[in-house]
Design a protein around this motif. Structure first.
Motif, PDB file in Angstrom:
ATOM      1  N   PRO A  83     -23.978  17.745  42.965  1.00  0.00           N
ATOM      2  CA  PRO A  83     -25.232  17.482  43.514  1.00  0.00           C
ATOM      3  C   PRO A  83     -26.399  18.446  43.258  1.00  0.00           C
ATOM      4  CG  PRO A  83     -24.243  18.346  44.997  1.00  0.00           C
ATOM      5  CD  PRO A  83     -23.151  18.510  44.005  1.00  0.00           C
ATOM      6  N   ALA A  84     -27.538  17.890  42.910  1.00  0.00           N
ATOM      7  CA  ALA A  84     -28.757  18.902  42.436  1.00  0.00           C
ATOM      8  C   ALA A  84     -29.904  18.406  43.724  1.00  0.00           C
ATOM      9  CB  ALA A  84     -29.175  18.688  40.977  1.00  0.00           C
ATOM     10  N   ALA A  85     -30.615  19.465  43.951  1.00  0.00           N
ATOM     11  CA  ALA A  85     -31.950  19.163  44.613  1.00  0.00           C
ATOM     12  C   ALA A  85     -33.018  19.817  43.816  1.00  0.00           C
ATOM     13  CB  ALA A  85     -31.915  19.815  45.972  1.00  0.00           C
ATOM     14  N   ILE A  86     -34.295  19.504  43.985  1.00  0.00           N
ATOM     15  CA  ILE A  86     -35.221  20.109  43.096  1.00  0.00           C
ATOM     16  C   ILE A  86     -36.335  20.783  44.178  1.00  0.00           C
ATOM     17  CG2 ILE A  86     -37.189  19.636  41.298  1.00  0.00           C
ATOM     18  CD1 ILE A  86     -34.380  18.701  40.699  1.00  0.00           C
ATOM     19  N   PHE A  87     -36.471  21.958  43.647  1.00  0.00           N
ATOM     20  CA  PHE A  87     -37.534  22.903  44.380  1.00  0.00           C
ATOM     21  C   PHE A  87     -38.758  22.892  43.407  1.00  0.00           C
ATOM     22  CE2 PHE A  87     -39.538  26.733  45.997  1.00  0.00           C
ATOM     23  CZ  PHE A  87     -39.312  26.923  47.121  1.00  0.00           C
ATOM     24  N   SER A  88     -39.767  22.132  43.357  1.00  0.00           N
ATOM     25  CA  SER A  88     -40.890  21.985  42.571  1.00  0.00           C
ATOM     26  C   SER A  88     -42.183  22.826  42.964  1.00  0.00           C
ATOM     27  CB  SER A  88     -41.018  20.658  42.164  1.00  0.00           C
ATOM     28  OG  SER A  88     -41.552  19.815  43.444  1.00  0.00           O
ATOM     29  N   TYR A  89     -42.767  23.188  42.073  1.00  0.00           N
ATOM     30  CA  TYR A  89     -44.285  23.702  42.299  1.00  0.00           C
ATOM     31  C   TYR A  89     -44.959  23.415  41.326  1.00  0.00           C
ATOM     32  CZ  TYR A  89     -42.545  27.222  38.959  1.00  0.00           C
ATOM     33  OH  TYR A  89     -41.994  27.825  37.918  1.00  0.00           O
ATOM     34  N   GLY A  90     -46.258  23.366  41.727  1.00  0.00           N
ATOM     35  CA  GLY A  90     -47.421  22.822  40.873  1.00  0.00           C
ATOM     36  C   GLY A  90     -48.735  22.992  41.606  1.00  0.00           C
ATOM     37  N   GLY A  91     -49.800  22.172  41.133  1.00  0.00           N
ATOM     38  CA  GLY A  91     -51.107  21.903  41.826  1.00  0.00           C
ATOM     39  C   GLY A  91     -50.867  20.854  42.857  1.00  0.00           C
ATOM     40  N   VAL A  92     -51.851  19.949  42.908  1.00  0.00           N
ATOM     41  CA  VAL A  92     -51.933  19.046  43.651  1.00  0.00           C
ATOM     42  C   VAL A  92     -50.712  18.518  44.107  1.00  0.00           C
ATOM     43  CG1 VAL A  92     -53.040  16.944  43.936  1.00  0.00           C
ATOM     44  CG2 VAL A  92     -54.507  18.897  44.696  1.00  0.00           C
ATOM     45  N   SER A  93     -50.088  17.867  43.148  1.00  0.00           N
ATOM     46  CA  SER A  93     -48.751  17.025  43.450  1.00  0.00           C
ATOM     47  C   SER A  93     -47.686  18.193  43.846  1.00  0.00           C
ATOM     48  CB  SER A  93     -48.385  16.363  41.850  1.00  0.00           C
ATOM     49  OG  SER A  93     -47.808  17.193  41.104  1.00  0.00           O
ATOM     50  N   GLY A  94     -47.805  19.292  43.672  1.00  0.00           N
ATOM     51  CA  GLY A  94     -46.372  19.987  44.236  1.00  0.00           C
ATOM     52  C   GLY A  94     -45.292  19.958  43.056  1.00  0.00           C
ATOM     53  N   GLY A  95     -45.519  19.216  41.959  1.00  0.00           N
ATOM     54  CA  GLY A  95     -44.505  19.450  41.211  1.00  0.00           C
ATOM     55  C   GLY A  95     -43.636  18.144  41.104  1.00  0.00           C
ATOM     56  N   LEU A  96     -44.055  17.197  42.077  1.00  0.00           N
ATOM     57  CA  LEU A  96     -43.385  15.968  42.379  1.00  0.00           C
ATOM     58  C   LEU A  96     -43.107  15.147  40.978  1.00  0.00           C
ATOM     59  CD1 LEU A  96     -44.647  14.814  45.805  1.00  0.00           C
ATOM     60  CD2 LEU A  96     -42.204  15.880  45.165  1.00  0.00           C
ATOM     61  N   ARG A  97     -44.092  15.112  40.093  1.00  0.00           N
ATOM     62  CA  ARG A  97     -43.915  14.205  39.058  1.00  0.00           C
ATOM     63  C   ARG A  97     -42.845  14.828  38.092  1.00  0.00           C
ATOM     64  NH1 ARG A  97     -50.237  14.131  38.692  1.00  0.00           N
ATOM     65  NH2 ARG A  97     -50.061  16.335  38.713  1.00  0.00           N
ATOM     66  N   ALA A  98     -42.677  16.107  37.880  1.00  0.00           N
ATOM     67  CA  ALA A  98     -41.902  16.876  37.280  1.00  0.00           C
ATOM     68  C   ALA A  98     -40.353  16.793  37.959  1.00  0.00           C
ATOM     69  CB  ALA A  98     -42.120  18.359  37.456  1.00  0.00           C
ATOM     70  N   ALA A  99     -40.244  16.646  39.295  1.00  0.00           N
ATOM     71  CA  ALA A  99     -39.136  16.556  40.049  1.00  0.00           C
ATOM     72  C   ALA A  99     -38.518  15.148  39.915  1.00  0.00           C
ATOM     73  CB  ALA A  99     -39.350  16.766  41.550  1.00  0.00           C
ATOM     74  N   GLU A 100     -39.306  14.063  39.601  1.00  0.00           N
ATOM     75  CA  GLU A 100     -39.118  12.886  39.582  1.00  0.00           C
ATOM     76  C   GLU A 100     -38.466  12.648  38.110  1.00  0.00           C
ATOM     77  OE1 GLU A 100     -38.190  10.394  41.909  1.00  0.00           O
ATOM     78  OE2 GLU A 100     -38.665  12.083  43.264  1.00  0.00           O
ATOM     79  N   ALA A 101     -39.149  13.046  37.196  1.00  0.00           N
ATOM     80  CA  ALA A 101     -38.778  13.046  35.827  1.00  0.00           C
ATOM     81  C   ALA A 101     -37.425  13.513  35.439  1.00  0.00           C
ATOM     82  CB  ALA A 101     -39.797  13.912  34.932  1.00  0.00           C
ATOM     83  N   ILE A 102     -37.091  14.663  36.125  1.00  0.00           N
ATOM     84  CA  ILE A 102     -35.538  15.343  35.874  1.00  0.00           C
ATOM     85  C   ILE A 102     -34.605  14.478  36.482  1.00  0.00           C
ATOM     86  CG2 ILE A 102     -34.270  17.345  36.759  1.00  0.00           C
ATOM     87  CD1 ILE A 102     -36.836  18.885  37.154  1.00  0.00           C
ATOM     88  N   LYS A 103     -34.790  13.705  37.556  1.00  0.00           N
ATOM     89  CA  LYS A 103     -33.666  13.008  38.066  1.00  0.00           C
ATOM     90  C   LYS A 103     -32.795  11.859  37.176  1.00  0.00           C
ATOM     91  CE  LYS A 103     -35.310  13.859  42.753  1.00  0.00           C
ATOM     92  NZ  LYS A 103     -35.753  13.335  44.122  1.00  0.00           N
ATOM     93  N   PRO A 104     -33.548  11.127  36.409  1.00  0.00           N
ATOM     94  CA  PRO A 104     -32.902  10.104  35.620  1.00  0.00           C
ATOM     95  C   PRO A 104     -32.373  11.014  34.380  1.00  0.00           C
ATOM     96  CG  PRO A 104     -35.227   9.613  35.715  1.00  0.00           C
ATOM     97  CD  PRO A 104     -35.179  10.926  36.407  1.00  0.00           C
ATOM     98  N   LEU A 105     -32.601  12.292  33.978  1.00  0.00           N
ATOM     99  CA  LEU A 105     -31.553  12.998  33.133  1.00  0.00           C
ATOM    100  C   LEU A 105     -30.650  13.601  33.685  1.00  0.00           C
ATOM    101  CD1 LEU A 105     -31.894  14.634  30.206  1.00  0.00           C
ATOM    102  CD2 LEU A 105     -33.413  16.308  31.351  1.00  0.00           C
ATOM    103  N   LEU A 106     -30.782  14.104  34.912  1.00  0.00           N
ATOM    104  CA  LEU A 106     -29.326  14.507  35.486  1.00  0.00           C
ATOM    105  C   LEU A 106     -28.473  13.504  36.037  1.00  0.00           C
ATOM    106  CD1 LEU A 106     -31.165  16.680  38.319  1.00  0.00           C
ATOM    107  CD2 LEU A 106     -29.854  17.576  36.208  1.00  0.00           C
ATOM    108  N   THR A 107     -28.925  12.274  36.020  1.00  0.00           N
ATOM    109  CA  THR A 107     -27.882  11.219  36.449  1.00  0.00           C
ATOM    110  C   THR A 107     -27.345  11.012  35.067  1.00  0.00           C
ATOM    111  OG1 THR A 107     -29.644   9.462  36.245  1.00  0.00           O
ATOM    112  CG2 THR A 107     -29.136  10.218  38.221  1.00  0.00           C
ATOM    113  N   GLY A 108     -27.965  11.020  34.025  1.00  0.00           N
ATOM    114  CA  GLY A 108     -27.456  10.777  32.614  1.00  0.00           C
ATOM    115  C   GLY A 108     -26.279  11.679  32.411  1.00  0.00           C
ATOM    116  N   VAL A 109     -26.168  12.866  32.677  1.00  0.00           N
ATOM    117  CA  VAL A 109     -25.207  13.795  32.808  1.00  0.00           C
ATOM    118  C   VAL A 109     -24.165  13.860  33.812  1.00  0.00           C
ATOM    119  CG1 VAL A 109     -26.416  15.138  30.747  1.00  0.00           C
ATOM    120  CG2 VAL A 109     -26.694  15.807  33.421  1.00  0.00           C
ATOM    121  N   GLY A 110     -24.224  12.918  34.920  1.00  0.00           N
ATOM    122  CA  GLY A 110     -23.303  12.936  35.798  1.00  0.00           C
ATOM    123  C   GLY A 110     -23.524  13.626  37.016  1.00  0.00           C
TER     124      GLY A 110
END
Length: 189
Positions: free
Chosen positions: A109-136
């Protein structure tokens, strides 16, 4: 027995804030007492753009940097990606590091601790998730997102988490442990 938690620092940029948050999370995870945390800094592996001649599914690595990266990821039971948001997306170093391997990621399992500006890095966090599922990898929904993260650093660049962040980090680790326990039989098989 404690689960081995790899806290992956996803930024390789000079002056990055990722190590500050990762070191804080390392201490927080130790206090949580269900994990044996290990800081895993992508920058220290010096991974060029994917340069292995064979597909990762073969695990037929020729480069020393890939062998070292494989060993570090294979040893983990769970991950937290400390992930900045670059241009509404995940840092390229994270994408490259994930793409280097395949079997080493599976059933963890993986969790994301994201950081950024107004979005808090949430767009990055959501972009990582499909890539992670692709590698199991099983990305869990419980994440931590730091909005306007610079405001959470004191004059010495030390992280000053709010009570809200502390609560979210605790929930994230609790759920990550549950998932790590649930996936343990698959990792063993």
């Amino acid at each position: 027995m404690k689960h081995r938690l790899s806290i992956i620092i996803g930024s390789t940029r000079p002056g990055r804030a990722g190590p500050i948050f990762a070191e804080w999370l390392d201490g927080f995870a130790r206090e949580h007492e269900k994990f044996e945390p290990v800081l895993t800094d992508i920058a220290s592996f010096d991974l060029p753009l994917l340069d292995e001649p064979h597909h990762p599914k073969l695990a037929k690595y020729e480069k020393d940097h890939t062998k070292a990266w494989s060993k570090a990821i294979d040893a983990a039971d769970a991950f937290v990606f400390v992930a900045p948001e670059y241009n509404h997306f995940v840092a390229p170093a994270i994408v490259n590091a994930i793409d280097y391997l395949l079997k080493e990621w599976r059933y963890k399992p993986a969790a994301i601790f994201s950081y950024g500006g107004v979005s808090g890095g949430l767009r990055a966090a959501e972009a990582i998730k499909p890539l992670l599922t692709g590698v199991g990898v099983m990305p869990i929904p419980e994440d931590v997102a730091l909005q306007s993260y610079r405001k959470l650093l004191d004059k010495d660049r030390a992280f000053q988490p709010s009570e809200y962040v502390l609560g979210e980090a605790r929930i994230m680790l609790d759920e990550l442990f549950r998932w790590s326990e649930a996936l343990k039989p698959l990792r063993a098989g």
